[in-house]
Motif scaffolding. Structure first.
Motif, PDB file in Angstrom:
ATOM      1  N   TRP A   1      51.569  60.616  40.613  1.00 13.17           N
ATOM      2  CA  TRP A   1      52.726  61.522  40.317  1.00 13.17           C
ATOM      3  C   TRP A   1      53.981  61.288  39.583  1.00 13.17           C
ATOM      4  N   SER A   2      54.566  62.032  38.656  1.00  7.90           N
ATOM      5  CA  SER A   2      55.950  61.723  38.519  1.00  7.90           C
ATOM      6  C   SER A   2      56.915  62.858  37.942  1.00  7.90           C
ATOM      7  N   PRO A   3      57.563  63.049  37.950  1.00 15.11           N
ATOM      8  CA  PRO A   3      58.524  63.890  37.690  1.00 15.11           C
ATOM      9  C   PRO A   3      58.593  64.354  35.853  1.00 15.11           C
ATOM     10  N   THR A   4      58.496  65.637  35.650  1.00 17.40           N
ATOM     11  CA  THR A   4      59.028  66.651  34.440  1.00 17.40           C
ATOM     12  C   THR A   4      60.513  66.056  34.164  1.00 17.40           C
ATOM     13  N   ALA A   5      60.758  65.806  32.799  1.00 18.32           N
ATOM     14  CA  ALA A   5      62.007  65.704  32.513  1.00 18.32           C
ATOM     15  C   ALA A   5      62.818  67.218  32.797  1.00 18.32           C
TER      16      ALA A   5
ATOM     17  N   ILE B   1      64.288  65.742  36.738  1.00 18.42           N
ATOM     18  CA  ILE B   1      65.077  65.562  36.839  1.00 18.42           C
ATOM     19  C   ILE B   1      66.198  65.638  35.889  1.00 18.42           C
ATOM     20  N   ALA B   2      66.518  66.658  35.067  1.00 13.04           N
ATOM     21  CA  ALA B   2      67.795  67.196  35.097  1.00 13.04           C
ATOM     22  C   ALA B   2      68.425  68.122  36.228  1.00 13.04           C
ATOM     23  N   GLY B   3      67.377  68.650  36.826  1.00 16.19           N
ATOM     24  CA  GLY B   3      68.287  69.021  38.385  1.00 16.19           C
ATOM     25  C   GLY B   3      68.761  68.713  39.548  1.00 16.19           C
ATOM     26  N   GLN B   4      67.728  66.927  39.450  1.00 14.00           N
ATOM     27  CA  GLN B   4      67.834  66.030  40.308  1.00 14.00           C
ATOM     28  C   GLN B   4      68.210  64.805  39.319  1.00 14.00           C
ATOM     29  N   THR B   5      68.850  64.526  39.569  1.00 11.87           N
ATOM     30  CA  THR B   5      68.854  62.966  38.699  1.00 11.87           C
ATOM     31  C   THR B   5      68.400  62.284  39.576  1.00 11.87           C
ATOM     32  N   GLU B   6      68.187  61.770  41.186  1.00  7.93           N
ATOM     33  CA  GLU B   6      68.558  60.142  41.035  1.00  7.93           C
ATOM     34  C   GLU B   6      65.922  60.993  41.626  1.00  7.93           C
ATOM     35  N   LEU B   7      65.955  61.831  41.059  1.00  3.31           N
ATOM     36  CA  LEU B   7      64.110  61.315  41.072  1.00  3.31           C
ATOM     37  C   LEU B   7      63.873  60.907  39.780  1.00  3.31           C
ATOM     38  N   LYS B   8      64.941  60.200  38.631  1.00  5.84           N
ATOM     39  CA  LYS B   8      64.753  59.448  37.496  1.00  5.84           C
ATOM     40  C   LYS B   8      63.793  58.223  37.411  1.00  5.84           C
TER      41      LYS B   8
END
Length: 242
Positions: A213-217, A220-227
């Motif tokens: 799993w990896s976050p979607t764009a 990440i836009a909503g939760q920058t820490e997920l980058k």
């Protein structure tokens, strides 16, 4: 018996403050990907292994599940789950996944979220789950990705050219690892990804889908820490069928 860290006051307090503990499934960024891997739940009898606060059990009933049995080792987790559940078709019970026994052919779906990396004997566990499912039943679960777990050092390391790298230690050496997360020296069990998949194959499960799993764009836009989750996989999502 597996280590019961969730009944340690400092760990339970810290865990209760996590986004996924406060917001439930909506607080788990991997939830949309998990949901896409689930079969239709209408009429299914479900066992939730390591059910925690019961978020999935309650959601499954809203999706038409006939019944849900939530199992967990922690009295604290089950007390909270029971206090927030009024549905008579959802039941909770104490269970140690290291010694789990399920009634034969009693369930149409087994589900688990981020629990199996605390289990030492994964081979035994998957055989027990296989026996508890009817033919054609689904088994969907998530675990910490072994690349993420195979580091005994927290955080990133800087390379000479200024880039960051994630320290992976002795990936091919499987077994007990201890890490500091919310409390000191939490016991987890490292298995290579191939070992996990082969345990499922050996138990006669058919693998349907595996997602590192990896976050979607958009996430990440909503939760920058997920980058930083793009740098190395933190979780692996697996769906198999009996």
């Amino acid at each position: 018996m597996a280590q019961n860290i969730y009944d340690q006051p400092d760990f339970f307090e810290g865990y209760s403050g996590l986004a996924r503990s406060v917001k439930g499934l909506d607080g788990a960024p991997e939830w949309p990907a998990i949901r896409a891997m689930l079969p239709a739940l209408d009429g299914r009898r479900i066992v939730d292994l390591g059910c925690g606060f019961g978020w999935f059990a309650r959601w499954a009933r809203t999706q038409g599940a006939a019944s849900v049995l939530g199992l967990d080792l922690s009295e604290n987790m089950l007390a909270r789950a029971r206090s927030e559940t009024t549905d008579p078709a959802v039941h909770y019970a104490i269970a140690d996944l290291e010694t789990l026994e399920l009634p034969p052919a009693a369930f149409d779906l087994a589900y688990s979220s981020l629990a199996f990396h605390y289990v030492e004997d994964f081979d035994r566990l998957v055989r027990a789950i296989y026996g508890g499912l009817v033919p054609g039943a689904h088994f969907v679960f998530t675990i910490e990705h072994p690349i993420y777990m195979a580091s005994t050092r927290p955080g990133w390391l800087a390379t000479e050219d200024g880039r960051r790298t994630w320290p992976v230690d002795h990936y091919a050496i499987e077994g007990e690892r201890r890490t500091d997360w919310l409390t000191k020296r939490v016991v987890k069990y490292h298995r290579m990804l191939g070992t996990t998949l082969n345990s499922l194959i050996d138990a006669k499960f058919a693998i349907r889908h595996v997602e590192e799993w990896s976050p979607t764009a958009e996430q990440i836009a909503g939760q920058t820490e997920l980058k930083e989750e793009l740098e190395r996989p933190m979780m692996v999502l697996i769906a198999v069928r009996r």
